[in-house]
Motif scaffolding. Structure first.
Motif, mmCIF file in Angstrom:
data_model
loop_
_atom_site.group_PDB
_atom_site.id
_atom_site.type_symbol
_atom_site.label_atom_id
_atom_site.label_comp_id
_atom_site.label_asym_id
_atom_site.label_seq_id
_atom_site.Cartn_x
_atom_site.Cartn_y
_atom_site.Cartn_z
ATOM 1 N N LYS A 258 0.776 -1.166 0.135
ATOM 2 C CA LYS A 258 0.121 0.002 -0.069
ATOM 3 C C LYS A 258 0.868 1.211 -0.268
ATOM 4 N N TYR B 185 -4.155 1.522 -8.220
ATOM 5 C CA TYR B 185 -4.901 0.629 -7.410
ATOM 6 C C TYR B 185 -6.264 0.247 -8.228
ATOM 7 N N PRO B 186 -6.747 -0.978 -8.178
ATOM 8 C CA PRO B 186 -6.099 -2.110 -7.871
ATOM 9 C C PRO B 186 -4.685 -2.115 -8.792
ATOM 10 N N SER C 248 -1.185 -6.825 -7.237
ATOM 11 C CA SER C 248 -2.872 -7.050 -7.185
ATOM 12 C C SER C 248 -3.436 -6.642 -5.782
ATOM 13 N N GLU D 285 -4.974 -3.927 -3.174
ATOM 14 C CA GLU D 285 -5.951 -2.759 -3.194
ATOM 15 C C GLU D 285 -5.780 -1.688 -1.974
ATOM 16 N N THR E 111 -8.347 0.996 0.118
ATOM 17 C CA THR E 111 -9.799 1.156 0.590
ATOM 18 C C THR E 111 -10.116 2.588 0.140
ATOM 19 N N GLU F 2 -6.747 3.664 -12.755
ATOM 20 C CA GLU F 2 -7.556 2.532 -12.315
ATOM 21 C C GLU F 2 -8.077 1.523 -13.204
ATOM 22 N N SER G 41 -9.997 -1.693 -12.297
ATOM 23 C CA SER G 41 -10.992 -1.629 -11.225
ATOM 24 C C SER G 41 -12.363 -2.473 -11.536
ATOM 25 N N TYR H 58 -12.580 -7.725 -10.585
ATOM 26 C CA TYR H 58 -12.840 -8.044 -9.278
ATOM 27 C C TYR H 58 -13.703 -9.299 -9.079
ATOM 28 N N PRO I 209 -13.507 -2.686 -6.062
ATOM 29 C CA PRO I 209 -12.504 -1.629 -5.806
ATOM 30 C C PRO I 209 -12.940 -0.393 -5.867
ATOM 31 N N LYS J 181 -8.294 -9.690 -4.515
ATOM 32 C CA LYS J 181 -9.695 -9.358 -4.616
ATOM 33 C C LYS J 181 -9.848 -8.704 -5.986
ATOM 34 N N ALA J 182 -8.571 -8.308 -6.665
ATOM 35 C CA ALA J 182 -8.900 -7.721 -7.902
ATOM 36 C C ALA J 182 -7.713 -7.929 -8.915
#
Length: 378
Positions: A145, A163-164, A169, A171, A173, A195, A198, A201, A208, A309-310
Motif C-alpha cells: 500500500k 490501485y488495484p 494485485s 487494493e 480502501t 484504475e 477496477s 474483481y 475496488p 480481490k482484483a
C-alpha cells in the motif's frame, strides 16, 4: 531521452540462450492482455461504422462517448460527473505518458512520485518531463500500500497511484485513498489513480474503490487536484479498441484539453462510436469476470495461494526471480515476468508476475505444470 528497456525486452534477453522443453507448448503468462474474443456486439458495431472514417475525429471526443463514460462512472461508482469533467483518451497509455509532460512543463524542478514496482510508462513520462522521481515502494511489510512522508509529499508536483495494483494485485480502501486526497489538497499536488483494473474483481460486495469516490467522501466534491484514468482494454477484452478516459478536476482538464488538440491523439470516429456502446454495457464484463474468478479458484486449489480481490495477476514470491524464470522456461516452457524488471532499487526482487488471462482449461493445464516445477525446486 534515455529510456530504460521495456520489461519484455529484458525478458527476451534473459531467455535468449535458454533452450525450452519442446515437450510442452509455450505458455506465456507475461503480458496483461486478455486472450478472449472481443464480444460480438462490439465487433459488429465497429464493422457497421466504417463509413464514418470519412470524418476527422474531434480531439475532445464524441458527445455520445463522453456520456457513455459519465454513465459508467455513475453506474459503477455512484459518482455523478459532468461531460466537462471527463476526456476520452486513446487508451490510458498515451495519457499516462503525455499528461505528466503537460502538468510538469512549467515547474522549475519538477518532482513526480509513483508506485514501485510500476507500469513502465510512469517512468518514461518522468524521463520525458525531466522530473526527479520519488519511488513509492510497495513491499510485503507495508501490504503493498502506497505511503510517503509529509516531507516527501511537500516536494511532489504529481503523484501517480495504481490501485488495484499492477503487479502486486493489492487494493486500497476508499478511506485509505481519501487520506491521499487530503494530502493532495494540503500540499497542492496533482493526484492520479490509474484504475484500469477496477473492473477485474471477484466479489460484488467488495468492489475496488475509485479515487473519485474517495474524493467525495472527504468533501472534495469538485475533485480539486484529483484525476482518475481508466480503460476498456481489460474490462471488455478489447485492448485494440484503444478507449480510455481521464476524469476529475474540471480546471485541470480544461487546460489539458487545449494541450491535447496539439498532440493529435484523437481516436478514429468508428472506434469512438464502438467504445460508447461497450462502455454502456456491463453484462459482457460480468462474463469475463466469472472466467477470471474461476482461474483464481484453480490457482488456489493447485498452487495453494490466496486469490487477490482484483486484477488477473499473481505476485508470486520466489527465492531468485531470475533463476526461477530461466529454469521454468527451460523445464516447462512457461514464461513469467521477473518482478525486478518491474521495479527499481531492489523492489520486486524475489517475485515473479503471472498473468492469468486464458480460459479455465488452459489455465488449469499451465498451473499444474507450474506446480510440478515448484515442487521439483523444493
Amino acid at each position: 531521452m534515455n529510456f530504460e528497456k521495456y520489461p519484455f525486452e529484458r525478458l527476451n534477453e534473459l531467455l535468449a540462450d535458454v533452450v525450452p522443453n519442446e515437450e510442452y507448448e509455450l505458455s506465456a503468462l507475461t503480458i496483461g492482455e486478455p486472450k478472449f474474443e472481443t464480444p460480438g456486439f462490439i465487433q459488429k458495431t465497429l464493422k457497421e461504422t466504417t463509413a464514418s472514417l470519412k470524418k476527422y475525429p474531434a480531439s475532445g471526443g464524441l458527445p455520445e462517448l463522453k456520456q457513455a463514460m459519465v454513465n459508467f462512472v455513475k453506474e459503477r461508482f455512484n459518482v455523478d460527473i459532468k461531460q466537462s469533467e471527463v476526456i476520452p483518451t486513446f487508451g490510458t497509455r498515451e495519457a499516462l505518458f503525455n499528461f505528466p509532460q503537460f502538468a510538469l512543463f512549467d515547474k522549475k524542478d519538477p518532482v513526480i512520485a509513483f508506485t514501485n514496482p510500476f507500469y513502465q510508462i510512469y517512468e518514461g513520462a518522468a524521463i520525458a518531463s525531466r522530473a526527479e522521481v520519488i519511488h513509492i515502494d510497495l513491499t510485503k511489510e507495508n501490504d503493498f500500500k502506497a505511503q510517503l512522508s509529509d516531507e516527501e509529499l511537500k516536494r511532489c508536483d504529481l503523484v501517480i497511484l495504481n490501485y488495484p495494483n499492477n503487479p502486486t494485485s493489492a487494493e486500497m480502501t476508499k478511506e485509505e485513498l481519501g487520506l491521499w486526497v487530503k494530502k493532495a489538497l494540503e500540499f497542492d499536488f496533482i493526484l492520479i489513480n490509474d484504475e484500469c483494473y477496477s473492473e477485474i474483481y471477484f466479489d460484488e460486495d467488495d468492489k475496488p474503490a475509485s479515487l473519485l469516490e474517495a474524493s467525495i467522501e472527504v468533501g472534495n466534491t469538485s475533485f480539486k487536484n484529483v484525476l482518475v484514468m481508466n480503460s476498456i482494454s481489460k474490462r471488455s477484452s478489447a485492448p485494440g479498441l484503444r478507449s480510455g478516459f481521464v476524469a476529475g478536476d474540471e480546471e485541470i482538464l480544461k487546460a489539458y484539453m487545449k494541450y491535447r488538440t496539439y498532440v493529435g491523439c484523437a481516436s478514429p470516429v468508428p472506434l469512438q462510436i464502438t467504445a460508447a456502446v461497450a462502455w454502456n454495457n456491463k453484462e459482457h464484463v460480468d462474463e469475463f469476470r466469472a472466467v477470471y474468478k474461476e482461474n483464481f479458484q484453480l490457482a488456489k486449489e493447485i498452487l495453494g495461494i490466496n486469490p487477490p480481490k482484483a486484477t488477473f495477476y499473481i505476485w508470486l514470491e520466489v527465492k531468485d526471480e531470475l533463476e526461477f524464470t530461466k529454469e521454468l522456461y527451460k523445464q516447462k516452457h512457461i514464461k513469467v515476468l521477473p518482478g525486478s524488471f518491474l521495479g527499481r532499487n531492489g523492489i520486486g526482487k524475489g517475485y515473479v508476475r503471472i498473468a492469468l488471462v486464458e480460459n479455465a482449461q488452459k489455465t488449469k493445464e499451465v498451473l499444474t505444470r507450474l506446480k510440478d516445477f515448484i515442487d521439483g525446486q523444493k
